[in-house]
Design a protein around this motif. Structure first.
Motif, PDB file in Angstrom:
ATOM      1  N   ALA A 139      43.004  30.287  50.818  1.00 16.59           N
ATOM      2  CA  ALA A 139      43.853  29.274  51.447  1.00 16.59           C
ATOM      3  C   ALA A 139      45.326  29.554  51.169  1.00 16.59           C
ATOM      4  O   ALA A 139      46.166  29.473  52.078  1.00 16.59           O
ATOM      5  CB  ALA A 139      43.474  27.882  50.950  1.00 16.59           C
ATOM      6  N   ALA A 140      45.648  29.904  49.935  1.00 20.48           N
ATOM      7  CA  ALA A 140      47.035  30.231  49.597  1.00 20.48           C
ATOM      8  C   ALA A 140      47.489  31.481  50.349  1.00 20.48           C
ATOM      9  O   ALA A 140      48.643  31.560  50.796  1.00 20.48           O
ATOM     10  CB  ALA A 140      47.178  30.431  48.089  1.00 20.48           C
ATOM     11  N   GLY A 141      46.606  32.441  50.503  1.00 18.53           N
ATOM     12  CA  GLY A 141      46.933  33.635  51.264  1.00 18.53           C
ATOM     13  C   GLY A 141      47.217  33.328  52.726  1.00 18.53           C
ATOM     14  O   GLY A 141      48.154  33.871  53.312  1.00 18.53           O
ATOM     15  N   LEU A 142      46.418  32.467  53.327  1.00 19.23           N
ATOM     16  CA  LEU A 142      46.651  32.076  54.718  1.00 19.23           C
ATOM     17  C   LEU A 142      47.957  31.310  54.879  1.00 19.23           C
ATOM     18  O   LEU A 142      48.719  31.552  55.820  1.00 19.23           O
ATOM     19  CB  LEU A 142      45.493  31.228  55.233  1.00 19.23           C
ATOM     20  N   LEU A 143      48.231  30.397  53.973  1.00 15.54           N
ATOM     21  CA  LEU A 143      49.486  29.652  54.046  1.00 15.54           C
ATOM     22  C   LEU A 143      50.684  30.574  53.825  1.00 15.54           C
ATOM     23  O   LEU A 143      51.709  30.448  54.496  1.00 15.54           O
ATOM     24  CB  LEU A 143      49.485  28.513  53.022  1.00 15.54           C
ATOM     25  N   GLY A 144      50.539  31.516  52.899  1.00 13.82           N
ATOM     26  CA  GLY A 144      51.603  32.485  52.668  1.00 13.82           C
ATOM     27  C   GLY A 144      51.825  33.394  53.863  1.00 13.82           C
ATOM     28  O   GLY A 144      52.966  33.703  54.216  1.00 13.82           O
ATOM     29  N   ALA A 145      50.752  33.818  54.499  1.00 14.99           N
ATOM     30  CA  ALA A 145      50.879  34.657  55.691  1.00 14.99           C
ATOM     31  C   ALA A 145      51.552  33.885  56.821  1.00 14.99           C
ATOM     32  O   ALA A 145      52.405  34.429  57.538  1.00 14.99           O
ATOM     33  CB  ALA A 145      49.506  35.155  56.134  1.00 14.99           C
ATOM     34  N   GLY A 146      51.189  32.625  56.988  1.00 12.95           N
ATOM     35  CA  GLY A 146      51.832  31.800  58.005  1.00 12.95           C
ATOM     36  C   GLY A 146      53.315  31.648  57.756  1.00 12.95           C
ATOM     37  O   GLY A 146      54.136  31.753  58.671  1.00 12.95           O
ATOM     38  N   LEU A 147      53.678  31.430  56.506  1.00  5.95           N
ATOM     39  CA  LEU A 147      55.088  31.304  56.145  1.00  5.95           C
ATOM     40  C   LEU A 147      55.831  32.618  56.382  1.00  5.95           C
ATOM     41  O   LEU A 147      56.946  32.625  56.914  1.00  5.95           O
ATOM     42  CB  LEU A 147      55.221  30.871  54.684  1.00  5.95           C
ATOM     43  N   TYR A 148      55.217  33.728  56.020  1.00  2.00           N
ATOM     44  CA  TYR A 148      55.840  35.046  56.224  1.00  2.00           C
ATOM     45  C   TYR A 148      56.087  35.307  57.710  1.00  2.00           C
ATOM     46  O   TYR A 148      57.178  35.717  58.106  1.00  2.00           O
ATOM     47  CB  TYR A 148      54.951  36.140  55.633  1.00  2.00           C
ATOM     48  N   PHE A 149      55.065  35.062  58.529  1.00  2.00           N
ATOM     49  CA  PHE A 149      55.214  35.300  59.958  1.00  2.00           C
ATOM     50  C   PHE A 149      56.207  34.337  60.596  1.00  2.00           C
ATOM     51  O   PHE A 149      56.878  34.684  61.565  1.00  2.00           O
ATOM     52  CB  PHE A 149      53.867  35.217  60.673  1.00  2.00           C
ATOM     53  N   GLN A 150      56.317  33.123  60.058  1.00  2.00           N
ATOM     54  CA  GLN A 150      57.277  32.167  60.601  1.00  2.00           C
ATOM     55  C   GLN A 150      58.700  32.571  60.232  1.00  2.00           C
ATOM     56  O   GLN A 150      59.602  32.504  61.069  1.00  2.00           O
ATOM     57  CB  GLN A 150      56.981  30.764  60.086  1.00  2.00           C
ATOM     58  N   LEU A 151      58.901  32.982  58.994  1.00  2.00           N
ATOM     59  CA  LEU A 151      60.247  33.371  58.568  1.00  2.00           C
ATOM     60  C   LEU A 151      60.730  34.639  59.267  1.00  2.00           C
ATOM     61  O   LEU A 151      61.911  34.802  59.518  1.00  2.00           O
ATOM     62  CB  LEU A 151      60.286  33.561  57.048  1.00  2.00           C
ATOM     63  N   ARG A 152      59.827  35.551  59.573  1.00  2.00           N
ATOM     64  CA  ARG A 152      60.200  36.809  60.227  1.00  2.00           C
ATOM     65  C   ARG A 152      59.754  36.852  61.689  1.00  2.00           C
ATOM     66  O   ARG A 152      59.450  37.899  62.223  1.00  2.00           O
ATOM     67  CB  ARG A 152      59.595  37.979  59.455  1.00  2.00           C
ATOM     68  N   ARG A 153      59.733  35.667  62.310  1.00  2.00           N
ATOM     69  CA  ARG A 153      59.231  35.540  63.669  1.00  2.00           C
ATOM     70  C   ARG A 153      60.000  36.396  64.663  1.00  2.00           C
ATOM     71  O   ARG A 153      59.417  37.048  65.526  1.00  2.00           O
ATOM     72  CB  ARG A 153      59.263  34.083  64.098  1.00  2.00           C
ATOM     73  N   GLN A 154      61.309  36.425  64.556  1.00  2.00           N
ATOM     74  CA  GLN A 154      62.122  37.198  65.496  1.00  2.00           C
ATOM     75  C   GLN A 154      61.915  38.694  65.302  1.00  2.00           C
ATOM     76  O   GLN A 154      61.743  39.437  66.266  1.00  2.00           O
ATOM     77  CB  GLN A 154      63.609  36.852  65.328  1.00  2.00           C
ATOM     78  N   ALA A 155      61.938  39.153  64.076  1.00  2.95           N
ATOM     79  CA  ALA A 155      61.804  40.590  63.799  1.00  2.95           C
ATOM     80  C   ALA A 155      60.410  41.105  64.147  1.00  2.95           C
ATOM     81  O   ALA A 155      60.263  42.215  64.672  1.00  2.95           O
ATOM     82  CB  ALA A 155      62.115  40.871  62.333  1.00  2.95           C
ATOM     83  N   LEU A 156      59.392  40.313  63.869  1.00  2.66           N
ATOM     84  CA  LEU A 156      58.015  40.734  64.123  1.00  2.66           C
ATOM     85  C   LEU A 156      57.514  40.319  65.499  1.00  2.66           C
ATOM     86  O   LEU A 156      56.441  40.750  65.910  1.00  2.66           O
ATOM     87  CB  LEU A 156      57.080  40.153  63.054  1.00  2.66           C
ATOM     88  N   GLN A 157      58.257  39.471  66.186  1.00  3.32           N
ATOM     89  CA  GLN A 157      57.846  38.887  67.460  1.00  3.32           C
ATOM     90  C   GLN A 157      56.457  38.252  67.323  1.00  3.32           C
ATOM     91  O   GLN A 157      55.541  38.512  68.095  1.00  3.32           O
ATOM     92  CB  GLN A 157      57.864  39.929  68.571  1.00  3.32           C
ATOM     93  N   SER A 158      56.347  37.415  66.304  1.00  5.95           N
ATOM     94  CA  SER A 158      55.069  36.766  65.994  1.00  5.95           C
ATOM     95  C   SER A 158      54.705  35.728  67.047  1.00  5.95           C
ATOM     96  O   SER A 158      55.557  35.010  67.562  1.00  5.95           O
ATOM     97  CB  SER A 158      55.144  36.077  64.631  1.00  5.95           C
ATOM     98  N   ASP A 159      53.436  35.645  67.313  1.00  5.56           N
ATOM     99  CA  ASP A 159      52.899  34.665  68.246  1.00  5.56           C
ATOM    100  C   ASP A 159      52.813  33.310  67.542  1.00  5.56           C
ATOM    101  O   ASP A 159      52.304  33.222  66.419  1.00  5.56           O
ATOM    102  CB  ASP A 159      51.512  35.134  68.686  1.00  5.56           C
ATOM    103  N   PRO A 160      53.296  32.239  68.163  1.00  4.76           N
ATOM    104  CA  PRO A 160      53.204  30.918  67.530  1.00  4.76           C
ATOM    105  C   PRO A 160      51.763  30.483  67.250  1.00  4.76           C
ATOM    106  O   PRO A 160      51.514  29.743  66.302  1.00  4.76           O
ATOM    107  CB  PRO A 160      53.855  29.983  68.548  1.00  4.76           C
TER     108      PRO A 160
END
Length: 57
Positions: A13-34
């Motif tokens: 669960a902590a890994g999933l929340l951390g991954a979500g936070l990482y992808f949200q913070l780097r959304r522009q650079a990674l072009q992450s899907d919402p």
């Protein structure tokens, strides 16, 4: 055995929340899907909530 399962669920669960936070913070650079970001948050939250509620049943 139950403690090992509890620790594993919390770690995932902590890994999933951390991954979500990482992808949200780097959304522009990674072009992450919402949808990816939301599913990480939802999955991690569901695991934490389920881990808390199931022993009460």
């Amino acid at each position: 055995m139950q403690l090992l399962m509890w620790i594993t669920v919390i770690a995932v669960a902590a890994g999933l929340l951390g991954a979500g936070l990482y992808f949200q913070l780097r959304r522009q650079a990674l072009q992450s899907d919402p949808v990816l970001i939301r599913s990480c948050y939802l999955g991690g939250s569901a695991l934490l909530l389920g881990n808390w509620l199931v022993p009460m049943i």
